[in-house]
Design a protein around this motif. Structure first.
Motif, PDB file in Angstrom:
ATOM      1  N   THR A 108       3.701   8.623 -10.119  1.00 18.65           N
ATOM      2  CA  THR A 108       4.573   8.421 -11.269  1.00 18.65           C
ATOM      3  C   THR A 108       3.986   7.470 -12.312  1.00 18.65           C
ATOM      4  O   THR A 108       4.256   7.602 -13.503  1.00 18.65           O
ATOM      5  CB  THR A 108       5.937   7.863 -10.823  1.00 18.65           C
ATOM      6  OG1 THR A 108       5.733   6.618 -10.134  1.00 18.65           O
ATOM      7  CG2 THR A 108       6.634   8.845  -9.894  1.00 18.65           C
ATOM      8  N   SER A 109       3.186   6.511 -11.838  1.00 14.93           N
ATOM      9  CA  SER A 109       2.651   5.492 -12.750  1.00 14.93           C
ATOM     10  C   SER A 109       1.180   5.663 -13.069  1.00 14.93           C
ATOM     11  O   SER A 109       0.651   4.982 -13.940  1.00 14.93           O
ATOM     12  CB  SER A 109       2.886   4.092 -12.158  1.00 14.93           C
ATOM     13  OG  SER A 109       4.246   3.876 -11.931  1.00 14.93           O
ATOM     14  N   GLY A 110       0.494   6.546 -12.334  1.00 17.71           N
ATOM     15  CA  GLY A 110      -0.924   6.773 -12.588  1.00 17.71           C
ATOM     16  C   GLY A 110      -1.746   5.510 -12.422  1.00 17.71           C
ATOM     17  O   GLY A 110      -1.634   4.807 -11.409  1.00 17.71           O
ATOM     18  N   PRO A 111      -2.577   5.164 -13.418  1.00 23.70           N
ATOM     19  CA  PRO A 111      -3.447   3.987 -13.322  1.00 23.70           C
ATOM     20  C   PRO A 111      -2.683   2.655 -13.274  1.00 23.70           C
ATOM     21  O   PRO A 111      -3.254   1.628 -12.930  1.00 23.70           O
ATOM     22  CB  PRO A 111      -4.301   4.072 -14.600  1.00 23.70           C
ATOM     23  CG  PRO A 111      -3.479   4.895 -15.551  1.00 23.70           C
ATOM     24  CD  PRO A 111      -2.778   5.892 -14.691  1.00 23.70           C
ATOM     25  N   LEU A 112      -1.404   2.694 -13.631  1.00 26.19           N
ATOM     26  CA  LEU A 112      -0.589   1.472 -13.600  1.00 26.19           C
ATOM     27  C   LEU A 112       0.087   1.273 -12.245  1.00 26.19           C
ATOM     28  O   LEU A 112       0.864   0.329 -12.070  1.00 26.19           O
ATOM     29  CB  LEU A 112       0.485   1.517 -14.684  1.00 26.19           C
ATOM     30  CG  LEU A 112      -0.012   1.544 -16.136  1.00 26.19           C
ATOM     31  CD1 LEU A 112       1.166   1.692 -17.088  1.00 26.19           C
ATOM     32  CD2 LEU A 112      -0.785   0.259 -16.452  1.00 26.19           C
ATOM     33  N   ALA A 113      -0.223   2.134 -11.282  1.00 23.87           N
ATOM     34  CA  ALA A 113       0.448   2.087  -9.983  1.00 23.87           C
ATOM     35  C   ALA A 113       0.275   0.746  -9.279  1.00 23.87           C
ATOM     36  O   ALA A 113       1.220   0.210  -8.699  1.00 23.87           O
ATOM     37  CB  ALA A 113      -0.067   3.212  -9.088  1.00 23.87           C
ATOM     38  N   ALA A 114      -0.947   0.193  -9.334  1.00 21.10           N
ATOM     39  CA  ALA A 114      -1.205  -1.077  -8.639  1.00 21.10           C
ATOM     40  C   ALA A 114      -0.335  -2.199  -9.202  1.00 21.10           C
ATOM     41  O   ALA A 114       0.247  -2.991  -8.450  1.00 21.10           O
ATOM     42  CB  ALA A 114      -2.681  -1.444  -8.756  1.00 21.10           C
ATOM     43  N   ILE A 115      -0.222  -2.251 -10.534  1.00 15.96           N
ATOM     44  CA  ILE A 115       0.579  -3.300 -11.177  1.00 15.96           C
ATOM     45  C   ILE A 115       2.063  -3.067 -10.921  1.00 15.96           C
ATOM     46  O   ILE A 115       2.805  -4.002 -10.576  1.00 15.96           O
ATOM     47  CB  ILE A 115       0.306  -3.331 -12.693  1.00 15.96           C
ATOM     48  CG1 ILE A 115      -1.162  -3.693 -12.952  1.00 15.96           C
ATOM     49  CG2 ILE A 115       1.231  -4.325 -13.381  1.00 15.96           C
ATOM     50  CD1 ILE A 115      -1.549  -3.644 -14.418  1.00 15.96           C
ATOM     51  N   SER A 116       2.511  -1.825 -11.077  1.00 16.63           N
ATOM     52  CA  SER A 116       3.926  -1.503 -10.872  1.00 16.63           C
ATOM     53  C   SER A 116       4.348  -1.784  -9.436  1.00 16.63           C
ATOM     54  O   SER A 116       5.440  -2.319  -9.189  1.00 16.63           O
ATOM     55  CB  SER A 116       4.192  -0.031 -11.218  1.00 16.63           C
ATOM     56  OG  SER A 116       3.924   0.229 -12.576  1.00 16.63           O
ATOM     57  N   ALA A 117       3.486  -1.431  -8.483  1.00 21.98           N
ATOM     58  CA  ALA A 117       3.799  -1.673  -7.075  1.00 21.98           C
ATOM     59  C   ALA A 117       3.853  -3.166  -6.768  1.00 21.98           C
ATOM     60  O   ALA A 117       4.701  -3.623  -6.008  1.00 21.98           O
ATOM     61  CB  ALA A 117       2.763  -0.995  -6.177  1.00 21.98           C
ATOM     62  N   ILE A 132       0.827  -1.218   0.000  1.00 16.73           N
ATOM     63  CA  ILE A 132       0.000   0.000   0.000  1.00 16.73           C
ATOM     64  C   ILE A 132       0.856   1.261   0.000  1.00 16.73           C
ATOM     65  O   ILE A 132       0.619   2.182  -0.810  1.00 16.73           O
ATOM     66  CB  ILE A 132      -0.972   0.009   1.201  1.00 16.73           C
ATOM     67  CG1 ILE A 132      -1.953  -1.171   1.099  1.00 16.73           C
ATOM     68  CG2 ILE A 132      -1.731   1.332   1.254  1.00 16.73           C
ATOM     69  CD1 ILE A 132      -2.825  -1.143  -0.126  1.00 16.73           C
ATOM     70  N   PRO A 133       1.865   1.381   0.885  1.00 10.69           N
ATOM     71  CA  PRO A 133       2.702   2.590   0.864  1.00 10.69           C
ATOM     72  C   PRO A 133       3.398   2.809  -0.478  1.00 10.69           C
ATOM     73  O   PRO A 133       3.445   3.940  -0.982  1.00 10.69           O
ATOM     74  CB  PRO A 133       3.724   2.328   1.980  1.00 10.69           C
ATOM     75  CG  PRO A 133       3.044   1.373   2.898  1.00 10.69           C
ATOM     76  CD  PRO A 133       2.229   0.485   2.014  1.00 10.69           C
ATOM     77  N   GLN A 134       3.911   1.724  -1.072  1.00  9.68           N
ATOM     78  CA  GLN A 134       4.614   1.874  -2.340  1.00  9.68           C
ATOM     79  C   GLN A 134       3.644   2.188  -3.480  1.00  9.68           C
ATOM     80  O   GLN A 134       3.979   2.941  -4.397  1.00  9.68           O
ATOM     81  CB  GLN A 134       5.420   0.604  -2.654  1.00  9.68           C
ATOM     82  CG  GLN A 134       6.593   0.417  -1.698  1.00  9.68           C
ATOM     83  CD  GLN A 134       7.470  -0.757  -2.055  1.00  9.68           C
ATOM     84  OE1 GLN A 134       8.504  -0.603  -2.703  1.00  9.68           O
ATOM     85  NE2 GLN A 134       7.098  -1.943  -1.607  1.00  9.68           N
ATOM     86  N   MET A 135       2.445   1.628  -3.424  1.00 14.99           N
ATOM     87  CA  MET A 135       1.451   1.945  -4.445  1.00 14.99           C
ATOM     88  C   MET A 135       1.045   3.415  -4.360  1.00 14.99           C
ATOM     89  O   MET A 135       0.829   4.075  -5.385  1.00 14.99           O
ATOM     90  CB  MET A 135       0.219   1.050  -4.290  1.00 14.99           C
ATOM     91  CG  MET A 135      -0.816   1.267  -5.397  1.00 14.99           C
ATOM     92  SD  MET A 135      -2.222   0.135  -5.299  1.00 14.99           S
ATOM     93  CE  MET A 135      -2.985   0.689  -3.763  1.00 14.99           C
ATOM     94  N   ALA A 136       0.958   3.945  -3.131  1.00 12.39           N
ATOM     95  CA  ALA A 136       0.591   5.351  -2.950  1.00 12.39           C
ATOM     96  C   ALA A 136       1.652   6.264  -3.563  1.00 12.39           C
ATOM     97  O   ALA A 136       1.327   7.264  -4.218  1.00 12.39           O
ATOM     98  CB  ALA A 136       0.427   5.656  -1.463  1.00 12.39           C
ATOM     99  N   VAL A 137       2.917   5.906  -3.378  1.00  6.66           N
ATOM    100  CA  VAL A 137       4.001   6.710  -3.947  1.00  6.66           C
ATOM    101  C   VAL A 137       4.005   6.602  -5.468  1.00  6.66           C
ATOM    102  O   VAL A 137       4.143   7.603  -6.180  1.00  6.66           O
ATOM    103  CB  VAL A 137       5.363   6.247  -3.384  1.00  6.66           C
ATOM    104  CG1 VAL A 137       6.504   6.957  -4.116  1.00  6.66           C
ATOM    105  CG2 VAL A 137       5.434   6.522  -1.897  1.00  6.66           C
ATOM    106  N   MET A 138       3.801   5.393  -5.966  1.00  7.33           N
ATOM    107  CA  MET A 138       3.857   5.176  -7.411  1.00  7.33           C
ATOM    108  C   MET A 138       2.640   5.729  -8.136  1.00  7.33           C
ATOM    109  O   MET A 138       2.655   5.863  -9.359  1.00  7.33           O
ATOM    110  CB  MET A 138       4.010   3.682  -7.707  1.00  7.33           C
ATOM    111  CG  MET A 138       5.302   3.091  -7.161  1.00  7.33           C
ATOM    112  SD  MET A 138       5.629   1.406  -7.712  1.00  7.33           S
ATOM    113  CE  MET A 138       6.335   1.720  -9.340  1.00  7.33           C
ATOM    114  N   ALA A 139       1.604   6.066  -7.402  1.00  7.06           N
ATOM    115  CA  ALA A 139       0.426   6.677  -8.021  1.00  7.06           C
ATOM    116  C   ALA A 139       0.782   8.014  -8.667  1.00  7.06           C
ATOM    117  O   ALA A 139       0.153   8.439  -9.641  1.00  7.06           O
ATOM    118  CB  ALA A 139      -0.672   6.868  -6.979  1.00  7.06           C
TER     119      ALA A 139
END
Length: 280
Positions: free
Chosen positions: A82-91, A73-80
């Motif tokens: 930079t990655s936008g809608p792909l944040a969940a997958i990238s995280a 969750i913390p990493q997905m929040a940060v990647m949101a």
């Protein structure tokens, strides 16, 4: 200065393109796949894995579960950002990579190091390169592949080093770049993992650092190709323990081909694609 920067950038792009083409032509990425086929079809090679299966599976599952619970969750929040809608997958990919690295560090250092050496040596024996194996361990007259392996006379694989961990942490921020960053991260990890897979081979050959580096440079693209495929397989949660063994089998098959002179300048054996399609 601007022209010089542009010139360097163009040279780097050309170099990357050249290495990518060479890596693809080498087909060394097929050795990890061939390792799966060979491992499945040679039950005698299962012994080192089955002897360590329970503790390593528990370790892998525990690490992956804990990493997703506390870091996803913390990493997905940060990647949101930079990655936008792909944040969940990238995280998720980032957490899998982190979990895989932790698992590799702990399991290979404390649990399965000797088992991987036995697997590597067992494959070499099965491919009739016993003379090479005898440089690093005693060979017995037992039955079956593993029954021929005696006491080690040389220490096994090189353990995970601080330098490798530092490089991993340096490359980790690349995952915050959508898609491209993750691809770059895997490739950089593959460049390290490829030569590392042949640490035991270099040891059995009794090569010094200069000889090892010359060989690695000669097959640089092929080692990266092998390493990327191996890294991707070991990113699979829990099953990474199985792929650690099958990647070792693939590395040993490649070493056996090298030892027999069945490897081209590109770093792979001719007709490898055809061989991979058949059960060993």
């Amino acid at each position: 200065m601007a022209d010089r920067v542009k010139e360097v950038a163009v040279e780097e792009v050309v170099n990357i393109k050249t290495q990518t083409i060479r890596a693809a032509r080498s087909a060394a990425y097929l050795y990890p796949l061939r390792g799966i086929v060979y491992f499945v079809s040679h039950r005698d090679l299962w012994k080192p894995l089955t002897s360590k299966l329970a503790p390593t599976m528990t370790l892998g599952l525990g690490i992956t579960t804990a990493m997703f619970l506390f870091t996803y969750i913390p990493q997905m929040a940060v990647m949101a950002f930079t990655s936008g809608p792909l944040a969940a997958i990238s995280a998720a990919l980032l957490v899998l990579s982190e979990s895989s690295t932790l698992f590799t560090v702990l399991s290979k250092t404390f649990l399965i190091e000797d088992a991987l050496v036995d697997t590597f040596d067992g494959v070499l024996v099965s491919k009739n390169t016993t003379n090479l194996v005898s440089e690093g361990r005693q060979i017995k007259g037992g039955s079956g592949i593993m029954g021929k392996l005696g006491k080690l006379t040389k220490s096994p694989f090189q353990k995970f080093t601080p330098n490798a961990l530092i490089r991993y942490l340096m490359y980790l921020p690349l995952n915050f770049i959508p898609v491209v960053g993750t691809v770059m991260f895997v490739i950089l990890q593959g460049k390290r993992a490829g030569p590392a897979a042949h640490t035991r081979y270099f040891q059995l050959k009794q090569w010094n650092n200069t000889q090892k580096q010359k060989h690695i440079d000669e097959y640089k693209a092929a080692y990266t190709s092998f390493g990327v495929a191996a890294v991707l397989l070991e990113l699979v949660p829990v099953a990474s323990i199985l792929f650690a063994f099958t990647n070792t089998v693939g590395a040993a098959l490649w070493a056996a081909d090298m030892e027999k002179g069945n490897v081209t300048a590109d770093g792979t054996a001719p007709q490898l694609q055809e061989k991979t399609k058949k059960a060993e």
